[in-house]
Every structure is written in structure tokens, then in C-alpha cells.
Design an enzyme around this catalytic site. Structure first.
Site, mmCIF file in Angstrom:
data_model
loop_
_atom_site.group_PDB
_atom_site.id
_atom_site.type_symbol
_atom_site.label_atom_id
_atom_site.label_comp_id
_atom_site.label_asym_id
_atom_site.label_seq_id
_atom_site.Cartn_x
_atom_site.Cartn_y
_atom_site.Cartn_z
ATOM 1 C CG ASN A 10 2.044 10.031 50.947
ATOM 2 O OD1 ASN A 10 1.562 10.215 49.867
ATOM 3 N ND2 ASN A 10 1.354 10.485 51.979
ATOM 4 N NE ARG A 17 6.125 12.151 52.316
ATOM 5 C CZ ARG A 17 5.821 11.725 53.353
ATOM 6 N NH1 ARG A 17 6.422 10.421 53.568
ATOM 7 N NH2 ARG A 17 5.000 12.079 54.367
ATOM 8 C CB SER A 99 11.309 13.235 60.033
ATOM 9 O OG SER A 99 10.000 12.750 60.349
ATOM 10 N NE ARG A 108 4.598 15.908 60.277
ATOM 11 C CZ ARG A 108 3.949 15.426 59.254
ATOM 12 N NH1 ARG A 108 3.627 14.222 59.075
ATOM 13 N NH2 ARG A 108 3.615 16.154 58.356
HETATM 14 C C1 DQA Z 1 7.220 9.539 58.936
HETATM 15 C C2 DQA Z 1 6.759 10.738 59.785
HETATM 16 C C3 DQA Z 1 5.040 10.767 59.756
HETATM 17 O O1 DQA Z 1 4.618 12.053 60.391
HETATM 18 C C4 DQA Z 1 4.645 11.363 58.271
HETATM 19 O O2 DQA Z 1 3.514 11.345 57.986
HETATM 20 C C5 DQA Z 1 5.413 10.171 57.252
HETATM 21 C C6 DQA Z 1 6.729 9.757 57.620
HETATM 22 C C7 DQA Z 1 8.765 9.318 58.920
HETATM 23 O O3 DQA Z 1 9.162 8.455 58.473
HETATM 24 O O4 DQA Z 1 9.260 10.402 59.444
HETATM 25 O O5 DQA Z 1 4.804 9.917 56.392
HETATM 26 O O6 DQA Z 1 6.680 8.351 59.488
#
Ligand code: DQA
Length: 146
Positions: A10, A17, A99, A108
Site C-alpha cells: 500500500n 492513501r 506514522s 501496530r
Molecule cells: C506504516 C505503519 C503500518 O502500521 C501500516 O500498516 C503501513 C504504514 C507507516 O509507514 O507508518 O502500511 O508502516
């Protein structure tokens, strides 16, 4: 010096996004800024939405780059196979997140891949990638002084 950035699932949609979390800047523009900022570093870039392809890339580059900057996206929280790939190669990897994953959902907060990485940078927006490259440059210059 040669550094490989690997973005996971993604992250091809950066700029589009969830911009309130990941920002509005398109990745291509940011990558151009990074390459301008570090003219002494060859920065290679790879993105895949597929776990196995990320593992193949880690194996492919993991013995001849000076560093890997890895944002494994959601696979960070699930992938023992990516952890094993990182542990199987000699190139040091820095785990990055755009993030601050610790301010978000509970699931996360756990990274399965951190034990295979030199360090973790998260929460600075796209600037997390620059900070990771700085860390790899510093590490390489310390080692060359030893
Ligand atoms: C991410 C944080 C992950 O939890 C999330 O699934 C992502 C992006 C980030 O760059 O903040 O796809 O890796």
C-alpha cells in the site's frame, strides 16, 4: 555508497492513501528530493505489495548494498518470514514508519521485524526515510574510521 529503499504493501499509494496519516506528497517527488539531498549515495528503490517479493528483494540486495531502509507496511506486524530474511543477510537494515505506530491501534505497536534491524525510526512523516539514510551513512563512516 549504495542504499536500497524497500517499501511494502500500500505504500505505492503515498500521497493518495489516508493523507491525514501519511501526508499528501507523492513518493516520486520525495524520492527525487532524497536523491538530490544525498548526491554521494546511490539510492535504489523497490516497492511491492507481496510479502514473497519483498523477501526476494532482501535476499537479492542483502549482501552487496551498504544499507537497506525498509518500510514493510502492515507486514511489519505479521511477518516472521521478513524477519528471517533480514536475519539471513549481512546488509544492515533500518526499519522505518511514516506514522508514529505507537500512537495508533494496539496491533501496530508490535513489530515482528525489529529484531532483524539495526534500529527503528518512526513518526517523522516521510522524513523518517531521510533520518534512516543519515543513520546508515553515519554507521558506514564510523566503520571506515575503525
Ligand atoms: C506504516 C505503519 C503500518 O502500521 C501500516 O500498516 C503501513 C504504514 C507507516 O509507514 O507508518 O502500511 O508502516
Amino acid at each position: 555508497m549504495r542504499i536500497q529503499i524497500i517499501n511494502g504493501p500500500n505504500l505505492n499509494l503515498l500521497g493518495v492513501r489516508e493523507p491525514e496519516i501519511y501526508g499528501k506528497k507523492a513518493w516520486a517527488d520525495y524520492l527525487k528530493d532524497l536523491r538530490t539531498r544525498f548526491p554521494q549515495v546511490r539510492i535504489d528503490y523497490y516497492q511491492s505489495n507481496l510479502e514473497g517479493e519483498i523477501i526476494n528483494k532482501i535476499q537479492e540486495v542483502g549482501f552487496d548494498r551498504d544499507g537497506i531502509v525498509l518500510n514493510a507496511g502492515a507486514y511489519t506486524h505479521t511477518s516472521v518470514a521478513i524477519l528471517d530474511a533480514l536475519k539471513s543477510v549481512s546488509t544492515p537494515a533500518v526499519e522505518v514508519h511514516i506514522s508514529n505506530v505507537h500512537q495508533r491501534e494496539e496491533f501496530r505497536r508490535k513489530s515482528l521485524i525489529s529484531p532483524g534491524c539495526l534500529g527503528v525510526i518512526c513518526g517523522f512523516g516521510l522524513d523518517s526515510y531521510r533520518l534512516a539514510i543519515e543513520a546508515l551513512i553515519d554507521k558506514a563512516s564510523c566503520e571506515s574510521e575503525e
